[in-house]
Design an enzyme around this catalytic site. Structure first.
Site, PDB file in Angstrom:
ATOM      1  N   GLY A  36      -2.078   6.003   0.614  1.00  6.56           N
ATOM      2  CA  GLY A  36      -2.601   5.881  -0.756  1.00  6.56           C
ATOM      3  C   GLY A  36      -3.024   4.439  -1.033  1.00  6.56           C
ATOM      4  O   GLY A  36      -4.133   4.176  -1.531  1.00  6.56           O
ATOM      5  N   HIS A  37      -2.158   3.492  -0.683  1.00  5.79           N
ATOM      6  CA  HIS A  37      -2.511   2.074  -0.833  1.00  5.79           C
ATOM      7  C   HIS A  37      -3.731   1.729   0.018  1.00  5.79           C
ATOM      8  O   HIS A  37      -4.640   1.014  -0.428  1.00  5.79           O
ATOM      9  CB  HIS A  37      -1.353   1.171  -0.382  1.00  5.79           C
ATOM     10  CG  HIS A  37      -0.081   1.310  -1.163  1.00  5.79           C
ATOM     11  ND1 HIS A  37       1.065   1.800  -0.610  1.00  5.79           N
ATOM     12  CD2 HIS A  37       0.223   0.981  -2.448  1.00  5.79           C
ATOM     13  CE1 HIS A  37       2.033   1.777  -1.513  1.00  5.79           C
ATOM     14  NE2 HIS A  37       1.556   1.287  -2.642  1.00  5.79           N
ATOM     15  N   GLN A  61       9.544  -4.917 -14.195  1.00  6.05           N
ATOM     16  CA  GLN A  61       9.187  -3.537 -14.511  1.00  6.05           C
ATOM     17  C   GLN A  61      10.270  -2.529 -14.135  1.00  6.05           C
ATOM     18  O   GLN A  61      10.068  -1.329 -14.274  1.00  6.05           O
ATOM     19  CB  GLN A  61       7.850  -3.161 -13.875  1.00  6.05           C
ATOM     20  CG  GLN A  61       7.864  -2.995 -12.374  1.00  6.05           C
ATOM     21  CD  GLN A  61       6.448  -2.902 -11.825  1.00  6.05           C
ATOM     22  OE1 GLN A  61       5.682  -3.852 -11.852  1.00  6.05           O
ATOM     23  NE2 GLN A  61       6.086  -1.729 -11.332  1.00  6.05           N
ATOM     24  N   ASP A 150      -0.509   6.832 -10.678  1.00  5.25           N
ATOM     25  CA  ASP A 150       0.168   6.226 -11.833  1.00  5.25           C
ATOM     26  C   ASP A 150      -0.833   6.218 -12.989  1.00  5.25           C
ATOM     27  O   ASP A 150      -1.381   5.180 -13.367  1.00  5.25           O
ATOM     28  CB  ASP A 150       0.648   4.822 -11.467  1.00  5.25           C
ATOM     29  CG  ASP A 150       1.616   4.857 -10.304  1.00  5.25           C
ATOM     30  OD1 ASP A 150       2.791   5.170 -10.526  1.00  5.25           O
ATOM     31  OD2 ASP A 150       1.200   4.604  -9.151  1.00  5.25           O
ATOM     32  N   MET A 184       1.650  10.897  -2.133  1.00  8.36           N
ATOM     33  CA  MET A 184       2.236   9.806  -1.345  1.00  8.36           C
ATOM     34  C   MET A 184       2.856   8.774  -2.272  1.00  8.36           C
ATOM     35  O   MET A 184       2.289   8.456  -3.322  1.00  8.36           O
ATOM     36  CB  MET A 184       1.161   9.152  -0.484  1.00  8.36           C
ATOM     37  CG  MET A 184       0.700  10.053   0.626  1.00  8.36           C
ATOM     38  SD  MET A 184      -0.503   9.232   1.657  1.00  8.36           S
ATOM     39  CE  MET A 184      -0.873  10.588   2.773  1.00  8.36           C
TER      40      MET A 184
HETATM   41  P1  AMP Z   1       2.885   0.675  -5.957  1.00  9.51           P
HETATM   42  O1  AMP Z   1       3.010  -0.120  -4.701  1.00  9.51           O
HETATM   43  O2  AMP Z   1       3.632   1.987  -5.917  1.00  9.51           O
HETATM   44  O3  AMP Z   1       3.130  -0.131  -7.202  1.00  9.51           O
HETATM   45  O4  AMP Z   1       1.364   1.124  -6.029  1.00  9.51           O
HETATM   46  C1  AMP Z   1       0.317   0.194  -5.928  1.00  9.51           C
HETATM   47  C2  AMP Z   1      -0.981   0.882  -6.236  1.00  9.51           C
HETATM   48  O5  AMP Z   1      -1.179   1.966  -5.336  1.00  9.51           O
HETATM   49  C3  AMP Z   1      -1.005   1.483  -7.653  1.00  9.51           C
HETATM   50  O6  AMP Z   1      -2.302   1.305  -8.219  1.00  9.51           O
HETATM   51  C4  AMP Z   1      -0.723   2.934  -7.382  1.00  9.51           C
HETATM   52  O7  AMP Z   1      -1.234   3.799  -8.381  1.00  9.51           O
HETATM   53  C5  AMP Z   1      -1.439   3.142  -6.072  1.00  9.51           C
HETATM   54  N1  AMP Z   1      -0.918   4.320  -5.402  1.00  9.51           N
HETATM   55  C6  AMP Z   1       0.385   4.642  -5.184  1.00  9.51           C
HETATM   56  N2  AMP Z   1       0.484   5.854  -4.591  1.00  9.51           N
HETATM   57  C7  AMP Z   1      -0.785   6.309  -4.441  1.00  9.51           C
HETATM   58  C8  AMP Z   1      -1.339   7.512  -3.896  1.00  9.51           C
HETATM   59  N3  AMP Z   1      -0.585   8.479  -3.398  1.00  9.51           N
HETATM   60  N4  AMP Z   1      -2.703   7.638  -3.891  1.00  9.51           N
HETATM   61  C9  AMP Z   1      -3.480   6.651  -4.407  1.00  9.51           C
HETATM   62  N5  AMP Z   1      -3.009   5.514  -4.929  1.00  9.51           N
HETATM   63  C10 AMP Z   1      -1.686   5.340  -4.946  1.00  9.51           C
END
Ligand code: AMP
Length: 281
Positions: A36-37, A61, A150, A184
């Site tokens: 996803g990232h 947060q 998110d 994910m």
């Molecule tokens: P995080 O590391 O969980 O804070 O996420 C960092 C970025 O990756 C945020 O913009 C999330 O929305 C995005 N993100 C997390 N999981 C996914 C996913 N499964 N598909 C797409 N983007 C994601």
């Protein structure tokens, strides 16, 4: 790819890139990267000359008793994934670089921060808005890429950037899922094998809610009940909320109409998972 730990170092590199006429794409993360990232980085690379990704587990947060200390980390693996996705600068500030003193200035976004995740985690979105405002100030003019996974966070960040006139274009990108539908998430690592098998119920419930709306259901309570029933039928799942809202205002339209978002938060043991889907009627 260069890894930079200081704000001054990152600013110098990005200013030089922009002075040379380059555009900057920014992907903020908390690390423990997954596909996803990577999809955000790939999109940022396609749209811009230079991509910067930040990895920072932002203490502001996390609420008391949440998973700040347990949050998974693997910088070596993250570096390889980011480099493979075309990231040019990896910003990995130590906590003391981001918060050398106690934070007296915070950013909070009213209204869109209030329901759903905001109600469940009262200090969460102010923590997100504060660190993202800080990161936008550090990175400077750019396009910033966020995942729809998110969904409410994107609304909070967009409004914050607009209200503060920050020179950042916020770009929303689709949620990447495992083959069985589970969104994910770095937090999926908390799931036991049985919980992992059960977790796709969240996406199934959201899709069932969207299908009911598509088939003509206009009562938000009926959609809420349908999603709750499906999730509560799974013994390992503990429902936090399942709701349908207007995708822009986060109010609940009665009867349901327009651009809608169905969102859920569900606990499986130590993991609290969130997911959402869109539907228009
Ligand atoms: P995080 O590391 O969980 O804070 O996420 C960092 C970025 O990756 C945020 O913009 C999330 O929305 C995005 N993100 C997390 N999981 C996914 C996913 N499964 N598909 C797409 N983007 C994601």
């Amino acid at each position: 790819m260069r890894t930079v730990e200081t704000i001054a170092g990152l600013r110098a590199d990005l200013d030089a890139a922009r002075a040379a006429g380059g555009t900057v794409g920014f992907v903020p993360t908390m690390g423990y990267l997954h596909d996803g990232h990577v999809s955000l980085m790939t999109r940022a690379r396609a749209d811009n000359d230079l991509v910067v990704t930040s990895i920072f587990v932002n203490p502001l947060q996390f609420g008391a008793g949440e998973d700040l200390d347990a949050y998974p980390r693997d910088l070596a693996r993250d570096s390889a994934l980011a480099e493979g996705a075309g990231v040019g600068l990896l910003f990995t500030p130590p906590r003391a670089e981001m918060y050398p003193e106690p934070v007296l200035t915070t950013v909070s976004v009213a209204e869109v921060s209030a329901p759903l995740e905001g109600a469940a985690r009262p200090t969460h979105f102010a923590g997100v808005a504060t660190v993202v405002a800080k990161l936008f100030s550090i990175v400077g003019p750019c396009r910033a890429y966020f995942g729809e996974k998110d969904f409410q966070q994107i609304a909070v960040v967009r409004r914050m950037a607009r209200d503060l006139s920050l020179p950042v274009e916020v770009v929303a990108c689709p949620t990447l899922r495992e083959p069985d539908g589970l969104a994910m998430s770095s937090r999926n690592v908390y799931l036991t094998p049985d919980e992992r098998d059960a977790a796709p119920v969240v996406y199934r419930a959201l899709r069932a809610g969207a299908a009911a709306i598509g088939a003509g259901e206009t009562d938000p309570a009926a959609v809420r009940d349908l999603m709750a029933q499906i999730i509560e039928a799974e013994p390992l799942a503990q429902l936090d909320y399942a709701e349908v809202v207007d995708a822009d205002s986060f109010a609940v339209p009665q009867p349901l109409h327009g651009n809608l978002r169905l969102l859920a938060a569900v606990r499986f043991g130590k993991a609290r998972l969130i997911d959402n889907v869109g539907v228009t009627r």
